[in-house]
Design a protein around this motif. Structure first.
Motif, PDB file in Angstrom:
ATOM      1  N   ASN A  67       0.828  -1.201   0.000  1.00 21.96           N
ATOM      2  CA  ASN A  67       0.000   0.000   0.000  1.00 21.96           C
ATOM      3  C   ASN A  67       0.869   1.259   0.000  1.00 21.96           C
ATOM      4  O   ASN A  67       0.579   2.221  -0.715  1.00 21.96           O
ATOM      5  CB  ASN A  67      -0.947  -0.010   1.205  1.00 21.96           C
ATOM      6  CG  ASN A  67      -1.929   1.126   1.152  1.00 21.96           C
ATOM      7  OD1 ASN A  67      -1.634   2.219   1.632  1.00 21.96           O
ATOM      8  ND2 ASN A  67      -3.079   0.875   0.551  1.00 21.96           N
ATOM      9  N   TYR A  68       1.933   1.248   0.771  1.00 21.83           N
ATOM     10  CA  TYR A  68       2.865   2.380   0.800  1.00 21.83           C
ATOM     11  C   TYR A  68       3.480   2.613  -0.582  1.00 21.83           C
ATOM     12  O   TYR A  68       3.569   3.744  -1.055  1.00 21.83           O
ATOM     13  CB  TYR A  68       3.964   2.130   1.846  1.00 21.83           C
ATOM     14  CG  TYR A  68       5.095   3.116   1.746  1.00 21.83           C
ATOM     15  CD1 TYR A  68       4.964   4.406   2.252  1.00 21.83           C
ATOM     16  CD2 TYR A  68       6.300   2.763   1.141  1.00 21.83           C
ATOM     17  CE1 TYR A  68       5.998   5.322   2.141  1.00 21.83           C
ATOM     18  CE2 TYR A  68       7.336   3.667   1.032  1.00 21.83           C
ATOM     19  CZ  TYR A  68       7.187   4.950   1.536  1.00 21.83           C
ATOM     20  OH  TYR A  68       8.206   5.860   1.415  1.00 21.83           O
ATOM     21  N   LYS A  69       3.887   1.527  -1.241  1.00 20.00           N
ATOM     22  CA  LYS A  69       4.500   1.634  -2.571  1.00 20.00           C
ATOM     23  C   LYS A  69       3.485   2.131  -3.595  1.00 20.00           C
ATOM     24  O   LYS A  69       3.831   2.890  -4.495  1.00 20.00           O
ATOM     25  CB  LYS A  69       5.087   0.295  -3.029  1.00 20.00           C
ATOM     26  CG  LYS A  69       6.148  -0.281  -2.113  1.00 20.00           C
ATOM     27  CD  LYS A  69       7.353   0.611  -1.979  1.00 20.00           C
ATOM     28  CE  LYS A  69       8.384  -0.038  -1.064  1.00 20.00           C
ATOM     29  NZ  LYS A  69       9.544   0.807  -0.833  1.00 20.00           N
ATOM     30  N   ILE A  70       2.235   1.729  -3.470  1.00 15.23           N
ATOM     31  CA  ILE A  70       1.178   2.201  -4.373  1.00 15.23           C
ATOM     32  C   ILE A  70       1.047   3.718  -4.257  1.00 15.23           C
ATOM     33  O   ILE A  70       0.961   4.429  -5.262  1.00 15.23           O
ATOM     34  CB  ILE A  70      -0.156   1.496  -4.068  1.00 15.23           C
ATOM     35  CG1 ILE A  70      -0.083   0.031  -4.503  1.00 15.23           C
ATOM     36  CG2 ILE A  70      -1.325   2.212  -4.742  1.00 15.23           C
ATOM     37  CD1 ILE A  70      -1.213  -0.833  -3.988  1.00 15.23           C
ATOM     38  N   ARG A  71       1.056   4.205  -3.029  1.00 18.20           N
ATOM     39  CA  ARG A  71       0.971   5.659  -2.822  1.00 18.20           C
ATOM     40  C   ARG A  71       2.255   6.351  -3.287  1.00 18.20           C
ATOM     41  O   ARG A  71       2.199   7.396  -3.942  1.00 18.20           O
ATOM     42  CB  ARG A  71       0.704   5.976  -1.352  1.00 18.20           C
ATOM     43  CG  ARG A  71      -0.709   5.635  -0.913  1.00 18.20           C
ATOM     44  CD  ARG A  71      -1.062   6.220   0.464  1.00 18.20           C
ATOM     45  NE  ARG A  71      -0.007   6.111   1.453  1.00 18.20           N
ATOM     46  CZ  ARG A  71       0.166   5.095   2.298  1.00 18.20           C
ATOM     47  NH1 ARG A  71      -0.676   4.086   2.281  1.00 18.20           N
ATOM     48  NH2 ARG A  71       1.163   5.091   3.164  1.00 18.20           N
ATOM     49  N   LYS A  72       3.403   5.760  -2.963  1.00 19.62           N
ATOM     50  CA  LYS A  72       4.698   6.349  -3.328  1.00 19.62           C
ATOM     51  C   LYS A  72       4.819   6.533  -4.838  1.00 19.62           C
ATOM     52  O   LYS A  72       5.278   7.573  -5.310  1.00 19.62           O
ATOM     53  CB  LYS A  72       5.835   5.449  -2.830  1.00 19.62           C
ATOM     54  CG  LYS A  72       7.215   5.945  -3.200  1.00 19.62           C
ATOM     55  CD  LYS A  72       8.284   5.022  -2.658  1.00 19.62           C
ATOM     56  CE  LYS A  72       9.672   5.502  -3.053  1.00 19.62           C
ATOM     57  NZ  LYS A  72      10.720   4.616  -2.509  1.00 19.62           N
ATOM     58  N   TYR A  73       4.411   5.517  -5.587  1.00 18.38           N
ATOM     59  CA  TYR A  73       4.538   5.563  -7.046  1.00 18.38           C
ATOM     60  C   TYR A  73       3.258   6.042  -7.728  1.00 18.38           C
ATOM     61  O   TYR A  73       3.166   6.016  -8.950  1.00 18.38           O
ATOM     62  CB  TYR A  73       4.964   4.192  -7.573  1.00 18.38           C
ATOM     63  CG  TYR A  73       6.317   3.780  -7.027  1.00 18.38           C
ATOM     64  CD1 TYR A  73       7.435   4.573  -7.218  1.00 18.38           C
ATOM     65  CD2 TYR A  73       6.465   2.620  -6.292  1.00 18.38           C
ATOM     66  CE1 TYR A  73       8.668   4.221  -6.697  1.00 18.38           C
ATOM     67  CE2 TYR A  73       7.694   2.245  -5.768  1.00 18.38           C
ATOM     68  CZ  TYR A  73       8.791   3.058  -5.976  1.00 18.38           C
ATOM     69  OH  TYR A  73      10.015   2.703  -5.459  1.00 18.38           O
ATOM     70  N   ARG A  74       2.302   6.482  -6.914  1.00 19.28           N
ATOM     71  CA  ARG A  74       1.039   7.040  -7.413  1.00 19.28           C
ATOM     72  C   ARG A  74       0.372   6.121  -8.437  1.00 19.28           C
ATOM     73  O   ARG A  74      -0.004   6.543  -9.536  1.00 19.28           O
ATOM     74  CB  ARG A  74       1.269   8.427  -7.998  1.00 19.28           C
ATOM     75  CG  ARG A  74       1.778   9.407  -6.963  1.00 19.28           C
ATOM     76  CD  ARG A  74       2.009  10.749  -7.541  1.00 19.28           C
ATOM     77  NE  ARG A  74       2.511  11.641  -6.485  1.00 19.28           N
ATOM     78  CZ  ARG A  74       2.753  12.906  -6.671  1.00 19.28           C
ATOM     79  NH1 ARG A  74       2.562  13.459  -7.843  1.00 19.28           N
ATOM     80  NH2 ARG A  74       3.203  13.637  -5.683  1.00 19.28           N
ATOM     81  N   LEU A  75       0.231   4.869  -8.051  1.00 19.94           N
ATOM     82  CA  LEU A  75      -0.396   3.883  -8.925  1.00 19.94           C
ATOM     83  C   LEU A  75      -1.903   3.905  -8.730  1.00 19.94           C
ATOM     84  O   LEU A  75      -2.387   4.017  -7.608  1.00 19.94           O
ATOM     85  CB  LEU A  75       0.151   2.487  -8.612  1.00 19.94           C
ATOM     86  CG  LEU A  75       1.668   2.320  -8.753  1.00 19.94           C
ATOM     87  CD1 LEU A  75       2.092   0.937  -8.304  1.00 19.94           C
ATOM     88  CD2 LEU A  75       2.114   2.587 -10.178  1.00 19.94           C
ATOM     89  N   ASP A  76      -2.635   3.798  -9.809  1.00 23.83           N
ATOM     90  CA  ASP A  76      -4.099   3.784  -9.775  1.00 23.83           C
ATOM     91  C   ASP A  76      -4.562   2.331  -9.835  1.00 23.83           C
ATOM     92  O   ASP A  76      -4.428   1.676 -10.873  1.00 23.83           O
ATOM     93  CB  ASP A  76      -4.653   4.572 -10.953  1.00 23.83           C
ATOM     94  CG  ASP A  76      -6.150   4.709 -10.939  1.00 23.83           C
ATOM     95  OD1 ASP A  76      -6.829   4.056 -10.103  1.00 23.83           O
ATOM     96  OD2 ASP A  76      -6.674   5.476 -11.778  1.00 23.83           O
ATOM     97  N   LEU A  77      -5.093   1.831  -8.724  1.00 18.97           N
ATOM     98  CA  LEU A  77      -5.505   0.428  -8.660  1.00 18.97           C
ATOM     99  C   LEU A  77      -6.602   0.088  -9.665  1.00 18.97           C
ATOM    100  O   LEU A  77      -6.716  -1.065 -10.069  1.00 18.97           O
ATOM    101  CB  LEU A  77      -5.972   0.080  -7.241  1.00 18.97           C
ATOM    102  CG  LEU A  77      -4.876  -0.042  -6.198  1.00 18.97           C
ATOM    103  CD1 LEU A  77      -5.490  -0.302  -4.826  1.00 18.97           C
ATOM    104  CD2 LEU A  77      -3.914  -1.151  -6.566  1.00 18.97           C
ATOM    105  N   ARG A  78      -7.379   1.067 -10.075  1.00 19.37           N
ATOM    106  CA  ARG A  78      -8.443   0.806 -11.054  1.00 19.37           C
ATOM    107  C   ARG A  78      -7.888   0.285 -12.371  1.00 19.37           C
ATOM    108  O   ARG A  78      -8.574  -0.448 -13.090  1.00 19.37           O
ATOM    109  CB  ARG A  78      -9.262   2.063 -11.303  1.00 19.37           C
ATOM    110  CG  ARG A  78     -10.047   2.523 -10.069  1.00 19.37           C
ATOM    111  CD  ARG A  78     -10.735   3.829 -10.319  1.00 19.37           C
ATOM    112  NE  ARG A  78      -9.698   4.864 -10.488  1.00 19.37           N
ATOM    113  CZ  ARG A  78      -9.940   6.149 -10.632  1.00 19.37           C
ATOM    114  NH1 ARG A  78     -11.185   6.586 -10.664  1.00 19.37           N
ATOM    115  NH2 ARG A  78      -8.968   7.017 -10.758  1.00 19.37           N
ATOM    116  N   LEU A  79      -6.643   0.607 -12.667  1.00 20.21           N
ATOM    117  CA  LEU A  79      -6.033   0.157 -13.917  1.00 20.21           C
ATOM    118  C   LEU A  79      -5.701  -1.339 -13.908  1.00 20.21           C
ATOM    119  O   LEU A  79      -5.455  -1.916 -14.965  1.00 20.21           O
ATOM    120  CB  LEU A  79      -4.767   0.946 -14.204  1.00 20.21           C
ATOM    121  CG  LEU A  79      -4.951   2.463 -14.356  1.00 20.21           C
ATOM    122  CD1 LEU A  79      -3.594   3.142 -14.513  1.00 20.21           C
ATOM    123  CD2 LEU A  79      -5.853   2.767 -15.530  1.00 20.21           C
TER     124      LEU A  79
END
Length: 64
Positions: free
Chosen positions: A50-62
């Protein structure tokens, strides 16, 4: 010599982060955005993913 070390470490940091992002994206792609399963694939915790998702600004919808 000190200047070269600073450039190398910065370059290394950027490369490590780029590779880390690739690994997180691939895990999320393989798990269709399931953070728990992605964490298992990566051998880490869901909190870290979750931290890495926020860090790299990844959009989970994709990934769904």
């Amino acid at each position: 010599m000190k200047h070269e070390r600073a450039e190398t470490s910065t370059n290394l940091k950027a490369r490590v982060e780029a590779y880390e992002r690739v690994l997180v994206v691939e895990a999320l792609r393989r798990t269709k955005g399931n953070q728990s399963r992605a964490a298992e694939l990566l051998g880490t915790s869901q909190r870290i993913v979750n931290y890495k998702i926020r860090k790299y600004r990844l959009d989970l919808r994709l990934f769904r």
